[in-house]
Design an enzyme around this catalytic site. Structure first.
Site, PDB file in Angstrom:
ATOM      1  N   CYS A 125       0.869  -1.179   0.000  1.00 15.99           N
ATOM      2  CA  CYS A 125       0.000   0.000   0.000  1.00 15.99           C
ATOM      3  C   CYS A 125       0.904   1.226   0.000  1.00 15.99           C
ATOM      4  O   CYS A 125       1.706   1.406   0.931  1.00 15.99           O
ATOM      5  CB  CYS A 125      -0.867  -0.032   1.260  1.00 15.99           C
ATOM      6  SG  CYS A 125      -1.891   1.433   1.498  1.00 15.99           S
TER       7      CYS A 125
ATOM      8  N   CYS B 121      -0.936   3.705  -6.715  1.00 18.68           N
ATOM      9  CA  CYS B 121      -1.751   3.090  -5.659  1.00 18.68           C
ATOM     10  C   CYS B 121      -1.928   1.645  -6.088  1.00 18.68           C
ATOM     11  O   CYS B 121      -2.192   1.383  -7.275  1.00 18.68           O
ATOM     12  CB  CYS B 121      -3.104   3.801  -5.577  1.00 18.68           C
ATOM     13  SG  CYS B 121      -4.349   2.912  -4.603  1.00 18.68           S
TER      14      CYS B 121
ATOM     15  N   HIS C 177      -4.178  -0.422  -5.752  1.00 20.72           N
ATOM     16  CA  HIS C 177      -5.488  -0.773  -6.313  1.00 20.72           C
ATOM     17  C   HIS C 177      -5.527  -0.552  -7.837  1.00 20.72           C
ATOM     18  O   HIS C 177      -6.300  -1.203  -8.540  1.00 20.72           O
ATOM     19  CB  HIS C 177      -6.596   0.095  -5.694  1.00 20.72           C
ATOM     20  CG  HIS C 177      -7.039  -0.340  -4.324  1.00 20.72           C
ATOM     21  ND1 HIS C 177      -6.266  -0.184  -3.198  1.00 20.72           N
ATOM     22  CD2 HIS C 177      -8.202  -0.894  -3.905  1.00 20.72           C
ATOM     23  CE1 HIS C 177      -6.932  -0.628  -2.141  1.00 20.72           C
ATOM     24  NE2 HIS C 177      -8.117  -1.056  -2.538  1.00 20.72           N
TER      25      HIS C 177
HETATM   26  N1  DGL Z   1      -3.841   0.526  -2.104  1.00 21.56           N
HETATM   27  C1  DGL Z   1      -3.460   1.649  -1.376  1.00 21.56           C
HETATM   28  C2  DGL Z   1      -2.311   2.428  -1.950  1.00 21.56           C
HETATM   29  O1  DGL Z   1      -1.479   1.838  -2.608  1.00 21.56           O
HETATM   30  C3  DGL Z   1      -4.404   2.412  -0.532  1.00 21.56           C
HETATM   31  C4  DGL Z   1      -5.612   2.947  -1.091  1.00 21.56           C
HETATM   32  C5  DGL Z   1      -6.517   3.508  -0.030  1.00 21.56           C
HETATM   33  O2  DGL Z   1      -6.810   2.803   0.930  1.00 21.56           O
HETATM   34  O3  DGL Z   1      -6.954   4.649  -0.193  1.00 21.56           O
HETATM   35  O4  DGL Z   1      -2.187   3.604  -1.751  1.00 21.56           O
END
Ligand code: DGL
Length: 271
Positions: free
Chosen positions: A73, A183, A185
């Site tokens: 993350c 990110c 995601h």
């Molecule tokens: N997947 C995460 C990142 O790489 C966090 C996204 C989130 O929780 O806002 O920043």
């Protein structure tokens, strides 16, 4: 040879994009994936909450016997990696937006960076930006709303497309030819982005680099598992194991045991 699992942690489902690369590179390593979906997104939570909650979850993973942790993350890494390295007795591998590889591959020297608002305003990210050669321009945009949609399982619907269009069109208009997926995601949006912009943007994702870094650290600390073990993968969610199981099956084609766990109480910092 160390048969303990590696913990891979994200605020939610995004770290599965890193887990995919870790599994491909280290298929003999047992893995525990923890999605803190109860508190996702982290990207617009108070920074003190992100730091304290990341520490709490990672301490929990170490107490479960994890021999190393991947903070899959960007947001959590930006706000907590230093504290984790100071306080936890295992190797910590963090992630950060791939600005350097993007600058190296961009021809137009205009690079779009899509990340959470918390990542973009963090001191660590801004220090990273400041170390880069000045010939490239970085168009940093917060991907408000994307993580929440991905958490619901939407990676290609009209709502995602509308947001991507709003974030990517100004980058293209400014001459960007490269997009940093800042990110974890966002790699799940790669197909949709490709569908929308064709090959006008090269996509930079650091999952593979993280898996390589993890592999180096396991060797350095003598923590690698036996190459002929039968590794287990477990999915843990602080919200809904069934949803995590189904999303992992859909996004990664990996069917594995999923459990819901409680890591409470969360730090009381305006969450
Ligand atoms: N997947 C995460 C990142 O790489 C966090 C996204 C989130 O929780 O806002 O920043």
């Amino acid at each position: 040879m160390n048969p303990s699992p590696i913990g891979v942690f994200d605020s939610g489902l995004g770290g599965l994009s890193v887990l995919r690369e870790v599994r491909a590179m280290l298929p003999h390593e047992p893995l525990v994936y923890l999605a803190d979906s109860r508190y996702a997104p982290y990207g617009d939570k108070p920074e003190a909450f992100v730091e304290a909650r990341t520490l709490q979850v990672c301490e929990w993973l170490v107490a479960q016997g994890c021999k190393a942790l991947v903070i899959a993350c960007n947001t959590a890494t930006m706000h907590a990696v230093q504290t984790l390295r100071e306080r936890l007795p295992v190797p910590i591998i963090g992630v950060e937006p791939g600005l350097k590889p993007a600058a190296a591959s961009s021809r137009s020297k205009v690079v779009g960076v899509l990340a959470t608002a918390n990542t973009l305003k963090s001191a660590k990210f801004n220090r990273l930006l400041a170390t880069l050669a000045p010939e490239s321009r970085y168009l940093c945009t917060a991907g408000h709303g994307l993580v929440a949609l991905i958490e619901q399982g939407d990676v290609s619907g009209p709502a995602i497309r509308e947001k991507l269009d709003a974030y990517l069109t100004p980058m293209l208009d400014a001459g960007a030819d490269t997009l940093v997926l800042g990110c974890t995601h966002y790699p799940f949006l790669s197909g949709t982005i490709r569908d929308m912009v064709g090959d006008r943007l090269a996509l930079i994702d650091t999952g593979l680099a993280i898996a390589r870094q993890l592999s180096r650290k396991l060797d350095e600390f003598g923590l690698a598992a036996s190459p002929d073990g039968a590794p287990e993968i477990r999915y843990l969610s602080t919200k809904d194991a069934r949803h995590l199981h189904d999303m992992a099956a859909a996004l990664l084609q990996v069917d594995a045991r999923a459990e819901t766990v409680a890591i409470e109480p969360a730090p009381a910092i305006g969450a």
